[in-house]
Design an enzyme around this catalytic site. Structure first.
Site, PDB file in Angstrom:
ATOM      1  N   ASP A 115      -5.988  -3.263  -2.374  1.00 19.26           N
ATOM      2  CA  ASP A 115      -4.914  -3.020  -1.407  1.00 19.26           C
ATOM      3  C   ASP A 115      -4.272  -4.159  -0.813  1.00 19.26           C
ATOM      4  O   ASP A 115      -4.790  -5.215  -0.457  1.00 19.26           O
ATOM      5  CB  ASP A 115      -5.405  -2.291  -0.148  1.00 19.26           C
ATOM      6  CG  ASP A 115      -4.553  -1.586   0.780  1.00 19.26           C
ATOM      7  OD1 ASP A 115      -3.432  -2.058   0.958  1.00 19.26           O
ATOM      8  OD2 ASP A 115      -4.784  -0.645   1.370  1.00 19.26           O
ATOM      9  N   SER A 164       0.823  -1.086  -0.011  1.00 18.40           N
ATOM     10  CA  SER A 164      -0.025   0.045   0.023  1.00 18.40           C
ATOM     11  C   SER A 164       0.949   1.354  -0.097  1.00 18.40           C
ATOM     12  O   SER A 164       1.733   1.500  -0.978  1.00 18.40           O
ATOM     13  CB  SER A 164      -0.902   0.091   1.177  1.00 18.40           C
ATOM     14  OG  SER A 164      -2.131   0.942   1.003  1.00 18.40           O
TER      15      SER A 164
END
Length: 255
Positions: free
Chosen positions: A153, A41
């Site tokens: 993510d 991320s």
């Protein structure tokens, strides 16, 4: 005596990922050379810039000058507030040679295949789509299509991707920017608060369980005061990361 090969793992964490940049400053001041990087991320974004040869000052400038939340980035008719494909244009300006092979350091980024429900690691092929896939925070950024799959993510299933680089290095530095804050009922005011808390809970245990695989862990507890998307706090987050990095490295015999 041969130099020990050193790896760096950078967790996800939204705006708290700016703390990674503070740690990079601390590493440079201690003249610690990183040979291989892994990130999830926000950690994937910082890791990609670092692996490409950008300095901590240049990476910090990117985060301060670039906004995910421009009107031009809004998604229409897609599952998310921000259209990841529109943000890709910005990243291409910084990574004109869109390939992992163009990086100066090996890089691994984690992403989540949300159709099959499994974590994947990218280390070759197109770079920008891999960064965006890793950073596509659910609901906020739209999922990213790559090779016929749909990704979100990397922090969902692998927020602290030590696995690909632990066997490759003698020293591993881990930076975890997801301290789990205590909250009260009054702190949960809207749907974004619920989403953020659910995300924090889902990644806390899977990240902390991997810390013992690192030779040094930088885990800035003061970040628990920072909300995931509070972009007004960038300077403060950077300083928290820097101070935590300095304190940890001064006690580390490997520095």
């Amino acid at each position: 005596m041969a130099k020990k090969k050193t790896g760096l793992v950078l967790s996800g964490g939204g705006v708290r990922g700016v703390a990674h940049i503070g740690v990079l400053k601390a590493l440079s001041e201690h003249q610690i050379t990183i040979d291989i990087v892994a990130g999830a991320s926000a950690g994937a974004i910082v890791g990609a810039f670092f692996s490409a040869g950008y300095t901590w000052k240049e990476i910090l400038a990117f985060f301060k000058e670039t906004s995910f939340f421009k009107v031009s980035h809004y998604a229409f008719g897609k599952p998310g507030f921000i259209d990841s494909e529109k943000f890709a244009k910005t990243l291409h300006e910084y990574f004109p040679e869109d390939d992992f092979q163009a990086l100066k350091k090996p890089l691994f980024v984690s992403a989540t295949d949300i159709l099959k429900g499994k974590s994947e690691l990218f280390s070759s092929g197109p770079l920008v789509s891999a960064i965006l896939a890793s950073a596509a925070f659910p609901v906020v950024l739209t999922p990213v299509q790559r090779d016929g799959k749909l990704y979100a993510d990397g922090g969902i299933l692998n927020n602290f991707p030590v696995e690909p680089i632990r066997p490759e290095v003698e020293q591993l530095i881990g930076v975890l920017v997801n301290p789990l804050p205590e909250v009260e009922i009054s702190d949960i005011k809207n749907s974004m608060d619920v989403l953020e808390r659910a995300y924090e809970l889902s990644i806390a245990k899977q990240s902390v369980d991997k810390l013992d695989q690192c030779d040094i862990v930088i885990y800035p507890q003061d970040l628990e005061q920072i909300y995931t998307f509070d972009t007004r706090q960038i300077d403060r987050v950077f300083d928290i990361g820097y101070q935590a990095g300095i304190q940890a490295l001064e006690k580390w015999p490997g520095s």
